[in-house]
Design a protein around this motif. Structure first.
Motif, PDB file in Angstrom:
ATOM      1  N   SER A 189       0.850  -1.196   0.000  1.00 26.02           N
ATOM      2  CA  SER A 189       0.000   0.000   0.000  1.00 26.02           C
ATOM      3  C   SER A 189       0.885   1.245   0.000  1.00 26.02           C
ATOM      4  CB  SER A 189      -0.907   0.007   1.232  1.00 26.02           C
ATOM      5  OG  SER A 189      -1.763  -1.122   1.243  1.00 26.02           O
ATOM      6  N   ALA A 241       0.325   4.895   2.366  1.00 25.32           N
ATOM      7  CA  ALA A 241      -0.656   4.547   3.405  1.00 25.32           C
ATOM      8  C   ALA A 241      -0.510   5.469   4.598  1.00 25.32           C
ATOM      9  CB  ALA A 241      -0.481   3.093   3.830  1.00 25.32           C
ATOM     10  N   GLU A 256       0.125   3.014  13.276  1.00 23.79           N
ATOM     11  CA  GLU A 256      -0.169   2.709  11.875  1.00 23.79           C
ATOM     12  C   GLU A 256      -1.372   1.788  11.839  1.00 23.79           C
ATOM     13  OE1 GLU A 256       2.284  -0.898  10.108  1.00 23.79           O
ATOM     14  OE2 GLU A 256       3.667   0.628  10.863  1.00 23.79           O
ATOM     15  N   GLN A 257      -2.106   1.845  10.771  1.00 22.05           N
ATOM     16  CA  GLN A 257      -3.316   1.050  10.655  1.00 22.05           C
ATOM     17  C   GLN A 257      -2.993  -0.445  10.659  1.00 22.05           C
ATOM     18  OE1 GLN A 257      -6.462   3.068   7.964  1.00 22.05           O
ATOM     19  NE2 GLN A 257      -4.487   3.891   7.237  1.00 22.05           N
ATOM     20  N   ASP A 258      -3.931  -1.209  11.223  1.00 23.66           N
ATOM     21  CA  ASP A 258      -3.799  -2.661  11.370  1.00 23.66           C
ATOM     22  C   ASP A 258      -2.746  -3.027  12.407  1.00 23.66           C
ATOM     23  OD1 ASP A 258      -4.685  -5.231  10.803  1.00 23.66           O
ATOM     24  OD2 ASP A 258      -3.178  -5.577   9.258  1.00 23.66           O
ATOM     25  N   SER A 290      -8.456  -0.725  11.399  1.00 26.46           N
ATOM     26  CA  SER A 290      -8.479  -0.142  10.064  1.00 26.46           C
ATOM     27  C   SER A 290      -7.342  -0.726   9.232  1.00 26.46           C
ATOM     28  CB  SER A 290      -8.319   1.380  10.175  1.00 26.46           C
ATOM     29  OG  SER A 290      -8.380   1.996   8.920  1.00 26.46           O
ATOM     30  N   THR A 291      -7.578  -0.880   7.956  1.00 29.90           N
ATOM     31  CA  THR A 291      -6.596  -1.502   7.063  1.00 29.90           C
ATOM     32  C   THR A 291      -5.853  -0.447   6.258  1.00 29.90           C
ATOM     33  OG1 THR A 291      -8.013  -3.443   6.838  1.00 29.90           O
ATOM     34  CG2 THR A 291      -6.287  -3.147   5.179  1.00 29.90           C
ATOM     35  N   PRO A 292      -4.513  -0.506   6.252  1.00 35.60           N
ATOM     36  CA  PRO A 292      -3.770   0.452   5.423  1.00 35.60           C
ATOM     37  C   PRO A 292      -4.005   0.183   3.944  1.00 35.60           C
ATOM     38  CG  PRO A 292      -2.282  -1.185   6.349  1.00 35.60           C
ATOM     39  CD  PRO A 292      -3.618  -1.427   6.978  1.00 35.60           C
ATOM     40  N   GLU A 293      -4.312   1.237   3.210  1.00 31.65           N
ATOM     41  CA  GLU A 293      -4.580   1.114   1.783  1.00 31.65           C
ATOM     42  C   GLU A 293      -3.832   2.222   1.044  1.00 31.65           C
ATOM     43  OE1 GLU A 293      -9.150  -0.480   1.782  1.00 31.65           O
ATOM     44  OE2 GLU A 293      -8.786   1.569   2.434  1.00 31.65           O
ATOM     45  N   ASP A 347      -4.122   6.335   1.622  1.00 32.79           N
ATOM     46  CA  ASP A 347      -4.791   6.754   2.866  1.00 32.79           C
ATOM     47  C   ASP A 347      -4.176   8.030   3.426  1.00 32.79           C
ATOM     48  OD1 ASP A 347      -6.560   4.652   2.886  1.00 32.79           O
ATOM     49  OD2 ASP A 347      -5.504   3.486   4.414  1.00 32.79           O
ATOM     50  N   GLU A 403      -8.500   7.944   3.273  1.00 36.38           N
ATOM     51  CA  GLU A 403      -9.145   6.704   3.705  1.00 36.38           C
ATOM     52  C   GLU A 403     -10.489   6.502   3.006  1.00 36.38           C
ATOM     53  OE1 GLU A 403      -9.794   3.258   6.244  1.00 36.38           O
ATOM     54  OE2 GLU A 403      -8.003   4.454   5.829  1.00 36.38           O
TER      55      GLU A 403
END
Length: 738
Positions: A341, A344, A368-370, A379-382, A385, A410
């Motif tokens: 990602s 992110a 950081e996400q996740d 929340s999932t890093p994409e 984001d 996001e």
């Protein structure tokens, strides 16, 4: 609990009228207190019960006590270094019986000593909200006057009593800084009472007149029975109101090594690290000529690794998040790639310590996400984001630390780039926390609706009272990128989120202008606490909202992207009113400058309340507006900064700043973009010039006199790679500074 060295002081001072035993580890021989006139008294324990003394609450965050409590050798001198105490120091305030649970217990994290008497202000790590501070007297102790004094030190029969004791003293005479006193009915100041309050009661209201300082200690436990004198010396404080108010009411400085000197963090997110262009660094310049350090992601105590294009430090903020007296640095790295990602993003809190940032036991709290806990972990890093693009940090009015991280790219459900903010708060105990919640336009009560490209949380501002979260990409009707924002209180709702109060956009009747495509209302935000006339504290906020894409009609001619700024007062009740509308205006009005196409007035904002405890005035409420697109003569995008009052009339309180004025060196040139980076403190305007004229970038600290209406220029401070211990390297030095 008392150092044996204190017991030798009588012999060291055994000549003439100074033959007094310093009571800086001293308790009164009188009875345990049962009234409320001394409810603000405090017990102070230094180190692992190395010694103890007493103090008194004079502000929700500050005690007044004896400097001798912290001096290395009070018999020799009372010099106490400013900054964090050498040893961990704990204060118990408003607890007359130490075996109880009333009042509050706090750490002392900062000392501000007097050089002329036995007195020091001691800052607590968080405010005390259930004990009323005592007010200072305004007249000196008079000969023959009887005053009450108190402390937690020894009594006639106890070495370490659990109860606050009081006594009455009679004033003999006064000097400019002290008063001679004699205990009445056998009462005396003893070891452990130093710094305790000496109080006059007027009209039923206690007033702090002096502090316990020195005593013969006649009748105190452990003192020879042959010593019967109950006289001593008190340190006057009746003339210290101005010093106390200016110290306790000053905005907090950035002080990463907690030595009492102001430091500065300067971001260069484009700088190369290990050959990786754009990895990013933050450089710390310590005050008092204590050197510089570089922080980057290749350090073993900083999360992640330096990679090309990370832009570590693109957004930064400062706060004392773990409440140890040392400023902590909050760093956003929105272009960080996580797995597959790209961009992110992530954020970190890097902790200050007495030996410098990153040298303490705990160095970094990473977000950081996740990972971690709460909404961030869920929340999932994409890709895109951009978590950490905007960051804000501080403490609530009750002293609870908070962080806000924006991730404007996001996706909410299947809606891309709708945006989310993560709110991190310690609402239960002192210390580092990872408890957090997510806030989006899909959250209960948040105005607006989730739409693609809103960019919610692309801008964030917060103070102790309120939070503002901008969505500059929000479409209002069919007008894309018109922009809006939402305002919250720190009070948590049933979902554990900050309580939404209202939204703002330019289609509201209560907001100037009208929503138009590209306005980007809320692209920049700044917020400071405000105490209105008649209020007891700064429970309101002033919010400044930038719309750099606003088109203006100037003398009948349309100026695209000229830009403007609106200000709003937000009350403690959660209502708002618009205050002022700022822009460069016309050549004939009373605001300096003229609005032109492409100025982007309001691209950046900075605000400060230089006296947050006092009623706000035009002189104390300051606003700086960045105008990076301003053409100066033929120099396109040379840039400018305009300063105003947040509550006073714009034209009566403005000052125009361009290169070559206000102490800024050089001459205006194309693409310098002055106004890209601005930050206000209680004493300075920091103006970053990451795009030149230096090939590395530069940061200038302009004293407040240089940037306010009618002020006279004084010397500025220049921070530039290759000077002052900073390495000759970088690419966007001064991109942000705190």
């Amino acid at each position: 609990m008392h150092r044996q060295t204190r017991l030798a002081l009588a012999a060291l001072l055994a000549t003439g009228p100074a033959a007094l035993l310093t009571a800086s580890a001293s308790a009164i021989t009188g009875p345990a207190v049962s009234d409320t006139t001394l409810a603000s008294a405090a017990q102070i324990v230094v180190g692992d019960h190395d010694h103890g003394c007493s103090g008194v609450l004079v502000d929700p965050e500050w005690l007044l006590t004896a400097a001798s409590c912290f001096a290395d050798n009070p018999a020799v001198g009372l010099t106490v270094p400013a900054g964090k105490p050498k040893l961990k120091t704990t204060a118990t305030i408003g607890r007359s019986d130490l075996s109880g649970s009333d009042g509050a217990t706090r750490d002392i994290v900062q000392l501000v000593p007097r050089s002329d008497r036995d007195a020091v202000l001691a800052r607590l790590n968080r405010p005390v909200i259930n004990v009323a501070p005592i007010t200072l007297a305004t007249t000196a102790p008079a000969a023959g006057e009887e005053l009450k004094f108190a402390g937690y030190g020894r009594t006639k029969t106890e070495w370490a009593p659990l109860k606050l004791h009081t006594g009455t003293l009679t004033v003999g005479s006064s000097t400019a800084t002290t008063a001679t006193v004699t205990g009445k009915d056998g009462a005396a100041v003893c070891m452990g009472d130093s710094g305790g309050p000496v109080v006059r009661t007027t009209g039923g209201t206690p007033q702090l007149t002096a502090l316990n300082s020195q005593s013969f200690q006649g009748g105190c436990f452990g003192i020879a029975a042959t010593e019967t004198r109950t006289g001593g010396i008190s340190a006057r404080v009746d003339d210290l109101a101005s010093w106390v108010n200016s110290t306790t009411g000053a905005p907090r400085i950035t002080d990463f090594n907690c030595d009492g000197a102001e430091d500065i963090a300067i971001a260069d997110p484009k700088a190369a690290v290990g050959g990786n262009d754009g990895a990013g660094v933050v450089r710390i310049v310590y005050g008092n000529n204590k050197g510089t350090v570089e922080i980057n992601q290749d350090l073993d105590w900083v999360s992640g690794g330096a990679e090309a294009g990370d832009w570590f430090g693109e957004a930064i903020a400062t706060t004392d998040h773990n409440q140890d007296g040392c400023t902590d640095l909050v760093v956003g790295t929105p272009s960080e790639d996580l797995g597959d990602s790209t961009d992110a993003g992530m954020a970190d809190v890097l902790y200050g310590a007495p030996s410098g940032i990153g040298t303490g036991t705990v160095k970094d709290t990473h977000f950081e996400q996740d990972a971690g806990t709460g909404a961030i972990a869920g929340s999932t890093p994409e890709t895109g984001d951009r978590m950490g693009q905007a960051v804000a940090a501080g403490t609530t009015t009750s002293g609870e630390p908070f962080l806000v991280f924006g991730a404007p790219g996001e996706a909410i459900g299947s809606v891309p780039k709708a945006g989310i903010a993560f709110y991190v708060r310690d609402s239960t105990s002192i210390g580092i926390t990872t408890a957090n919640v997510g806030i989006s336009q899909d959250s209960t009560g948040v105005p607006g609706s989730v739409e693609a490209n809103d960019g919610f949380a692309g801008s964030i501002a917060a103070d102790a009272n309120h939070i503002a979260i901008g969505a500059p990409g929000e479409a209002i009707g069919t007008d894309a990128n018109a922009g809006n924002l939402a305002v919250f209180s720190h009070k948590l709702n049933s979902e554990g989120r900050p309580t939404p109060l209202f939204g703002l956009d330019q289609d509201l009747d209560t907001v100037s202008g009208g929503s138009e495509a590209g306005d980007q209302f809320g692209k920049s935000l700044a917020m400071v606490p405000y105490r209105p006339s008649g209020a007891a504290a700064a429970t309101d906020s002033i919010l400044a909202v930038g719309s750099p894409g606003e088109d203006l009609d100037i003398d009948g001619v349309a100026k695209t992207d000229a830009g403007n700024v609106l200000t709003f007062r937000i009350t403690a009740a959660g209502t708002y009113t618009q205050l002022n509308n700022y822009d460069s205006g016309t050549a004939s009005d009373d605001v300096t400058g003229t609005s032109e196409a492409g100025d982007r007035f309001g691209q950046t904002l900075a605000a400060v309340n230089t006296a947050p405890h006092a009623v706000g005035t035009a002189a104390t409420m300051k606003l700086a507006v960045g105008i990076p697109g301003e053409a100066v003569g033929t120099a396109t995008k040379s840039g400018a900064i305009s300063t105003f009052s947040l509550i006073g009339s714009p034209g009566a309180n403005d000052r125009w700043i361009e290169v070559g004025t206000s102490g800024l060196p050089g001459q205006p040139a194309a693409d310098q973009q002055l106004g890209t980076s601005i930050h206000l403190t209680g004493t300075k305007l920091y103006a970053g010039m990451p795009y030149g004229p230096s090939s590395y970038g530069a940061l200038y600290a302009l004293p407040m006199a240089n940037v306010i209406a009618g002020g006279t220029n004084t010397a500025i401070t220049t921070y530039q790679p290759g000077q002052g211990g900073l390495p000759a390297a970088g690419a966007r030095f001064g991109y942000a500074a705190r």
